[in-house]
Each structure stands twice: as C-alpha cells, then as structure tokens.
Design a protein around this motif. Structure first.
Motif, mmCIF file in Angstrom:
data_model
loop_
_atom_site.group_PDB
_atom_site.id
_atom_site.type_symbol
_atom_site.label_atom_id
_atom_site.label_comp_id
_atom_site.label_asym_id
_atom_site.label_seq_id
_atom_site.Cartn_x
_atom_site.Cartn_y
_atom_site.Cartn_z
ATOM 1 N N LEU A 155 38.491 78.194 31.355
ATOM 2 C CA LEU A 155 38.018 76.829 31.109
ATOM 3 C C LEU A 155 36.561 76.803 30.678
ATOM 4 N N PHE A 156 35.717 77.667 31.262
ATOM 5 C CA PHE A 156 34.292 77.620 30.918
ATOM 6 C C PHE A 156 34.070 78.034 29.460
ATOM 7 N N LEU A 157 34.927 78.948 28.943
ATOM 8 C CA LEU A 157 34.811 79.326 27.537
ATOM 9 C C LEU A 157 35.292 78.209 26.620
ATOM 10 N N GLN A 158 36.348 77.518 27.043
ATOM 11 C CA GLN A 158 36.816 76.371 26.259
ATOM 12 C C GLN A 158 35.737 75.305 26.168
ATOM 13 N N ARG A 159 35.085 75.056 27.308
ATOM 14 C CA ARG A 159 34.032 74.035 27.318
ATOM 15 C C ARG A 159 32.859 74.450 26.425
ATOM 16 N N ALA A 160 32.508 75.735 26.478
ATOM 17 C CA ALA A 160 31.414 76.219 25.635
ATOM 18 C C ALA A 160 31.782 76.090 24.164
ATOM 19 N N PHE A 161 33.042 76.425 23.828
ATOM 20 C CA PHE A 161 33.518 76.302 22.453
ATOM 21 C C PHE A 161 33.489 74.844 22.005
ATOM 22 N N ASN A 162 33.982 73.966 22.873
ATOM 23 C CA ASN A 162 34.009 72.539 22.528
ATOM 24 C C ASN A 162 32.610 72.003 22.288
ATOM 25 N N SER A 163 31.666 72.414 23.139
ATOM 26 C CA SER A 163 30.285 71.954 22.994
ATOM 27 C C SER A 163 29.688 72.439 21.677
ATOM 28 N N LEU A 164 29.949 73.708 21.328
ATOM 29 C CA LEU A 164 29.439 74.266 20.073
ATOM 30 C C LEU A 164 30.057 73.548 18.878
ATOM 31 N N LEU A 165 31.358 73.307 18.949
ATOM 32 C CA LEU A 165 32.040 72.635 17.844
ATOM 33 C C LEU A 165 31.501 71.216 17.642
ATOM 34 N N MET A 166 31.251 70.503 18.742
ATOM 35 C CA MET A 166 30.697 69.151 18.638
ATOM 36 C C MET A 166 29.336 69.176 17.953
ATOM 37 N N ARG A 167 28.511 70.174 18.297
ATOM 38 C CA ARG A 167 27.192 70.280 17.661
ATOM 39 C C ARG A 167 27.323 70.558 16.169
#
Length: 232
Positions: free
Chosen positions: A200-212
């Motif tokens: 989950l923490f990698l998914q969240r990091a990916f999602n945050s990067l994608l949003m940026r």
C-alpha cells in the motif's frame, strides 16, 4: 425529439436549473452594453433574473410556454414574453443589447439572427455548439451531439460566415467551455485497482507522484462551444 422540461433537465440547461454557468456569466459581465437587454430564447429565465438583479431592464422571450411556466413558478425577476425568434414581437431597435445562448442551433439561424439584429441597437452576443474536430477520433462525443433538438453544429468559419450576413461594425468569434481534460484523465485512472499485490505504501507513493505529474502536464484545450460578439 420535441422540447420538454425533461430534455432541458437532462442536458442541464442553466436557464431552467438556475445553476448559471460561470463562463456564460463572464460573457455577460464583459460584453453586455447598455441598460435594456433581451434574452432571446430565455428558457426558464435564470439569466434574466440574474441580470435584472444587477439593475438592468431585461426581457426574456421564449417560444415554449412550459419554460415560461418555470420562470413563473420560481418567481423569477424580469419581464417575460412568449414569442418566436424568427418573428419577434418587438419594434425595431428596442434593446441596447441582445444575448442568445444555445438557441440558433434549434431554429432557422439566419432568420433568427436577422430578427435579433432588427430589435437591437448596439450588440449581439451569441453562443452555439461547436462542431467536434477532435474527440470523434477517440470514439467519444460532445454531450450536445445527443440532443436531437439540435439542427446543426458550428465551426468558427461557419459561425463567422453566418454573422457576416449582418451589417456590422465589428465581429469577434472565440471558443468557450473547454473540456476539463485533467479531470477526465483522473476519472479514467483506477488508482486503487491498478497495482494489485504491490504494498500500500508504494501505491500511495506512486499515486502521489502521478498526481504531481498530472498537475504539471499542459493539456490541449478542446472546446465544446463558440461565442460571437457582433457590434451592429
């Protein structure tokens, strides 16, 4: 398909719902001239009421009684008259300015435009649905293509050609109502289901990067409507 309140509500006509489109409001704020104003094809009268509350003398003309009834039931401020845009019940040069939002595509546009010019002294403000020149390549379509009461759509060239049939001193045509491309992309991305088995923490990091990244992308503007401002 005949005109109906159901159709108006389905396609979210601002004049009926009362939820005014901010971009349309900006056209009125930026381009209206004079104090006597005609809303040609006023629907349920929400724009008539908005401008009347600004202190302008606004008349709404509408062919279909059911929409005038909406204005009456909602006690909307302004003057309302039943009439056909191709044969308006007003003397020549009655109004300083006339605006006509999303109506010309429903009728004989040249006959209506000549009548609008006849009853107006200074300026016309028109909006019409834009011909799709992009989205069909992706098997997508503008919402207004589903409205079978429309007789036609317009390109900037065809709207200019129509407007130039009037005697005028100045003509400006520009696009409006861009598709919110970023939100369309976000709607199509499944953040939660796109990476099963990844912590989950990698998914969240990916999602945050994608949003940026999405915030930094320059999106091509695809417009769904056109505006003409005609000085008479």
């Amino acid at each position: 398909m005949s005109y109906s309140l159901e159709n108006a509500q389905k396609f979210k006509w601002s004049s009926v719902t009362g939820s005014l489109n901010p971009e349309r409001v900006s056209h009125l704020e930026n381009h209206l001239v004079g104090s006597t104003v005609l809303d040609a094809g006023c629907g349920g009268g929400a724009y008539v009421e908005f401008l009347s509350q600004q202190g302008l003398q606004v008349t709404g003309v509408e062919q279909h009684e059911q929409f005038l009834q909406v204005a009456k039931e909602n006690n909307r401020v302004g003057t309302y008259v039943q009439g056909d845009l191709t044969n308006l019940p007003f003397p020549d040069q009655t109004f300083d300015c006339t605006y006509c939002f999303d109506v010309l595509e429903h009728t004989d546009d040249l006959a209506a435009l000549r009548e609008l010019a006849r009853v107006t002294k200074r300026r016309l403000i028109l909006t019409v649905p834009k011909e799709d020149e992009v989205m069909h390549r992706f098997n997508l379509t503008f919402l207004h293509y589903q409205d079978k009461t429309h007789l036609r759509n317009y390109t900037e060239h065809s709207l200019k050609e129509l407007s130039l049939k009037l005697t005028h001193s100045k003509l400006t045509v520009f696009p409006e109502l861009a598709i919110p491309a970023r939100w369309l992309v976000l709607e199509m991305i499944d953040f939660q289901g796109s990476a099963p088995g990844i912590p989950l923490f990698l998914q969240r990091a990916f999602n945050s990067l994608l949003m940026r990244l999405l915030d930094r992308v320059a999106y091509k503007q695809v417009y769904t409507s056109l505006v003409a401002v005609i000085d008479l």
